[in-house]
Scaffold this motif. Structure first.
Motif, mmCIF file in Angstrom:
data_model
loop_
_atom_site.group_PDB
_atom_site.id
_atom_site.type_symbol
_atom_site.label_atom_id
_atom_site.label_comp_id
_atom_site.label_asym_id
_atom_site.label_seq_id
_atom_site.Cartn_x
_atom_site.Cartn_y
_atom_site.Cartn_z
ATOM 1 N N ARG A 135 0.808 -1.218 0.000
ATOM 2 C CA ARG A 135 0.000 0.000 0.000
ATOM 3 C C ARG A 135 0.841 1.267 0.000
ATOM 4 N NH1 ARG A 135 -3.431 -3.074 3.546
ATOM 5 N NH2 ARG A 135 -2.332 -2.229 5.358
ATOM 6 N N ALA A 153 -5.906 5.637 -6.429
ATOM 7 C CA ALA A 153 -7.315 6.020 -6.272
ATOM 8 C C ALA A 153 -7.923 6.464 -7.597
ATOM 9 C CB ALA A 153 -7.425 7.136 -5.237
ATOM 10 N N ASP A 154 -7.132 7.147 -8.439
ATOM 11 C CA ASP A 154 -7.626 7.571 -9.747
ATOM 12 C C ASP A 154 -7.942 6.371 -10.634
ATOM 13 O OD1 ASP A 154 -7.277 10.159 -8.936
ATOM 14 O OD2 ASP A 154 -5.372 10.447 -9.987
ATOM 15 N N ASP A 178 -8.505 3.306 -9.645
ATOM 16 C CA ASP A 178 -9.642 2.582 -9.056
ATOM 17 C C ASP A 178 -10.957 3.216 -9.475
ATOM 18 O OD1 ASP A 178 -8.082 0.717 -7.753
ATOM 19 O OD2 ASP A 178 -7.986 1.850 -5.877
ATOM 20 N N ALA A 179 -10.992 4.540 -9.476
ATOM 21 C CA ALA A 179 -12.213 5.247 -9.855
ATOM 22 C C ALA A 179 -12.573 4.984 -11.313
ATOM 23 C CB ALA A 179 -12.037 6.746 -9.611
#
Length: 222
Positions: free
Chosen positions: A128, A196-197, A199-200
């Motif tokens: 992570r 996060a980008d 994943d979105a």
């Protein structure tokens, strides 16, 4: 005594693999440990300690063929390496038991199980950590699976979504997986994408557009 110890200790190692639904589970690890113990014990009984050492060397090399059977390559990902290493360790446990070193076999078993369980949170925590630094480069791939007839439109849609998030595409390819499935793989120019980008993007494609499957992966180059 040595055979029973090898079987029980191998089963103890395999129980953790079975619980996690790995390819080589309880029975496989138990039989690997039992077989290693039997071969080493047979060599020792027939020709003494010197022959037992030779048999151990053959066990170490021979178990590699069995371990190779549980390793699978899926695209750029390789699965089964940890299970193959566990089989290798189960053979070591069996070899110890085969030479009546039961205490050493039990200690090694505890270390193997601890490595497969206690180190898992550490691995997840390391994974992570965002990639950064001049010594590390990464290639980011975004993959979607769709119907062949919709592939051209989804390919353009994928490029548009990535560029909208400021992730230009360096290369894109279509791979036929079957008659009714096509894999679209986009390689990003960026070497420092935000998880996060991505994943979105894949979540949006899966929920809003007619995409059978969407995911992304990263390959590091040191």
């Amino acid at each position: 005594m040595s055979y029973g110890s090898a079987l029980l200790l191998g089963a103890f190692i395999g129980a953790e693999r079975q619980y996690r639904q790995r390819t080589a589970g309880l029975r496989t690890n138990a039989l690997v440990a039992l077989g290693a113990a039997a071969f080493v014990d047979l060599g020792q009984r027939l020709a003494g300690d010197a022959e037992a050492v030779r048999v151990i060397a053959y066990v170490v090399s021979g178990i590699g063929f069995l371990g190779a059977g549980v390793i699978m390559k899926e695209g750029m990902n390789v699965r089964g390496l940890n299970t193959a290493a566990t089989l290798w360790c189960s053979a070591a446990v069996g070899a110890c038991a085969g030479t009546d070193m039961v205490a050493e076999a039990a200690t090694l078993t505890l270390f193997v199980v601890a490595g497969n369980t206690l180190l898992r949170p550490v691995v997840n925590a390391i994974n992570r950590i965002p990639l950064s630094g001049s010594g590390v480069e990464a290639s980011y791939w975004v993959t979607i699976i769709s119907d062949p007839q919709k592939a051209p439109a989804l390919r353009d849609l994928l490029v548009d979504h990535l560029e909208l998030m400021r992730y230009p595409v360096a290369d894109i390819e279509l791979i036929e997986r079957s008659e009714d499935q096509v894999e679209i793989r986009a390689l990003l120019i960026s070497t420092g994408a935000v998880a996060a980008d991505l994943d979105a993007i894949v979540t949006h494609l899966s929920k809003v557009h007619d995409v059978a499957h969407a995911t992304w992966e990263v390959q590091t180059h040191v």
